[in-house]
Write an enzyme that holds these catalytic residues in place. Structure first.
Site, PDB file in Angstrom:
ATOM      1  N   GLU A  82      -3.988   7.188  -3.763  1.00 30.36           N
ATOM      2  CA  GLU A  82      -3.646   5.861  -3.234  1.00 30.36           C
ATOM      3  C   GLU A  82      -3.306   4.885  -4.339  1.00 30.36           C
ATOM      4  OE1 GLU A  82      -6.284   4.930   0.798  1.00 30.36           O
ATOM      5  OE2 GLU A  82      -6.885   4.111  -1.111  1.00 30.36           O
TER       6      GLU A  82
ATOM      7  N   TYR B 257       0.847  -1.195   0.000  1.00 37.82           N
ATOM      8  CA  TYR B 257       0.000   0.000   0.000  1.00 37.82           C
ATOM      9  C   TYR B 257       0.878   1.239   0.000  1.00 37.82           C
ATOM     10  CZ  TYR B 257      -2.997   3.749   1.592  1.00 37.82           C
ATOM     11  OH  TYR B 257      -3.674   4.951   1.681  1.00 37.82           O
TER      12      TYR B 257
END
Ligand code: GDP
Ligand code: MN
Length: 380
Positions: free
Chosen positions: A189, A101
């Site tokens: 993201e 991530y």
């Protein structure tokens, strides 16, 4: 403002972040026509403004063109978190060895853009934050210096461990930061950023939000805007001088003043209810505004009771009462409405409202309790 994954991926590509090729389709026919039958592994992905599509069945791998078409048939029209899937993206799939991530957000605590990274990629980061917050690396970025090379490398090295992979990831992080700053983003993201068995690093999902207040200077971003029915309602309300934000509860709120509107929502929550919206009608008792506000509230099918909370300062409660009476003369509804008037000319206002038969109360507390009670009875 939110954009779809395919739009975020286009921005990524423009900034040199490696993303697999993809086509966007609005129908099964478009999939049949536009997706190349090149024998490569593909992934069909729902394009909606929501995360967790994988879990909801909106992300499916396909080995053949026939499978691509079949997956698209299943995913198009599917409902994900209350949103209907109107388009799919068919991308070249990659083999995954590990998922990471990487994200950037505006962090109010550090008053800076904050880089977040984790080796626990693929799952929703909110989940990681809850269960094992120590697995998220956080770095507040100095707004004047920007993200320094050594910082990007240090974070990347913590994730990947291996220097060549870390350098590839650091370059991606730097590009993501540049994109974030250039576009006045509020969230960017990559989840997951993946390592393939061939030790390549790819971004295979992208999510970006932008600061609405900066859209005036971001024409290219504004062009990507796709407004949902709820957002359209919020924009329409704004044009009428009302501040309206739709929420998920069932108690409609009509309030004068943003602070009081926040307090009203808190009060409803305190007594076990759920507000259906934030709605500030401003410092006006103009019946037209009250009518418009009522129409907005009642168009929300979840609303089973309305709480009107007015504090008369410069606004006079008797004026508001007249506005309400005029509004209710025009709008016929079965939904129970509780009115709390307090402050300037409250007595006169409450007297006027007697003729309407609406339950009136003096305190916010009583109003919230009454609205919750009525909402439970009224299953409209
Ligand atoms: P989200 O669930 O909305 O975040 O959608 P993602 O694009 O992140 O996809 C969810 C999951 O599907 C990923 O975490 C991967 O595990 C898997 N996935 C997505 N794309 C690919 C791909 O190209 N190859 C493989 N093997 N898995 C993929
Ligand atoms: Mn994802």
């Amino acid at each position: 403002m939110k954009i779809h994954e395919y739009q975020a991926r286009n921005l990524f590509r423009k900034y040199g972040i490696p993303v697999p090729d993809a086509v966007v389709c609005h129908s099964v026919e478009e999939v049949e026509k536009n997706v190349p039958d090149d024998g490569k592994l593909k992934v069909v992905k729902a394009q909606v403004h929501a995360g967790g599509r994988g879990k909801a069945g909106g992300v499916k791998l396909a080995r053949t063109k026939a499978e691509v078409v079949e997956n698209a048939r299943q995913i198009l029209g599917m409902d994900i978190k209350g949103l209907t899937v109107e388009k799919v993206m068919v991308a070249d799939a990659v083999n995954i060895e590990k998922e990471f991530y990487v994200g950037l957000v505006n962090d109010r605590n550090s008053k800076s853009v904050t880089l977040m990274a984790s080796a626990e990629g693929g799952v929703e980061i909110e989940e990681v934050a809850k269960v094992s917050p120590e697995k998220i690396i956080k770095l507040a970025i100095d707004p004047l210096l920007g993200l320094m090379d050594f910082q990007a490398r240090a974070v990347a090295l913590q994730l990947f461990g291996e220097i060549m992979q870390a350098l590839a990831a650091a370059a991606i992080i730097k590009k993501l930061y540049k994109l974030y700053i250039d576009t006045d983003a509020s969230l960017a993201e990559i989840n997951p950023l993946v390592l393939t068995p061939e030790k390549e690093v790819w971004a295979i999902d992208g999510k970006m939000n932008f600061d609405d207040n900066a859209l005036f200077r971001q024409p290219e971003i504004l062009k990507m805007r796709e407004v949902s029915a709820n957002e359209q309602k919020e924009i329409d309300a704004n044009e009428k001088g009302l501040s309206y934000i739709k929420l998920d509860g069932n108690i409609g709120c009509m309030v004068n003043g943003a602070g009081l509107a926040m307090t009203t929502m808190d009060m409803i929550k305190l007594y076990g209810g759920e507000p259906a919206n934030f709605l500030d009608i401003g410092g006006s008792s103009n019946p037209k505004k009250v009518i418009e506000a009522m129409e907005i509230l009642l168009s929300d099918k979840n609303v089973t009771a309305v709480m009107i909370n007015i504090f008369g300062g410069i606004t006079r409660c008797d004026d508001v009462a007249r506005g309400l009476i005029a509004a209710l003369g025009q709008i016929k509804t079965e939904i129970p409405i509780v009115v709390r008037l307090s402050g300037t000319n409250a007595k006169e206002g409450l007297e006027l409202l007697k003729s309407t038969g609406l339950p009136t109360v003096n305190t916010m507390r009583e109003a919230a309790q009454k609205a919750i009670e009525l909402s439970k009875k009224s299953k409209v």
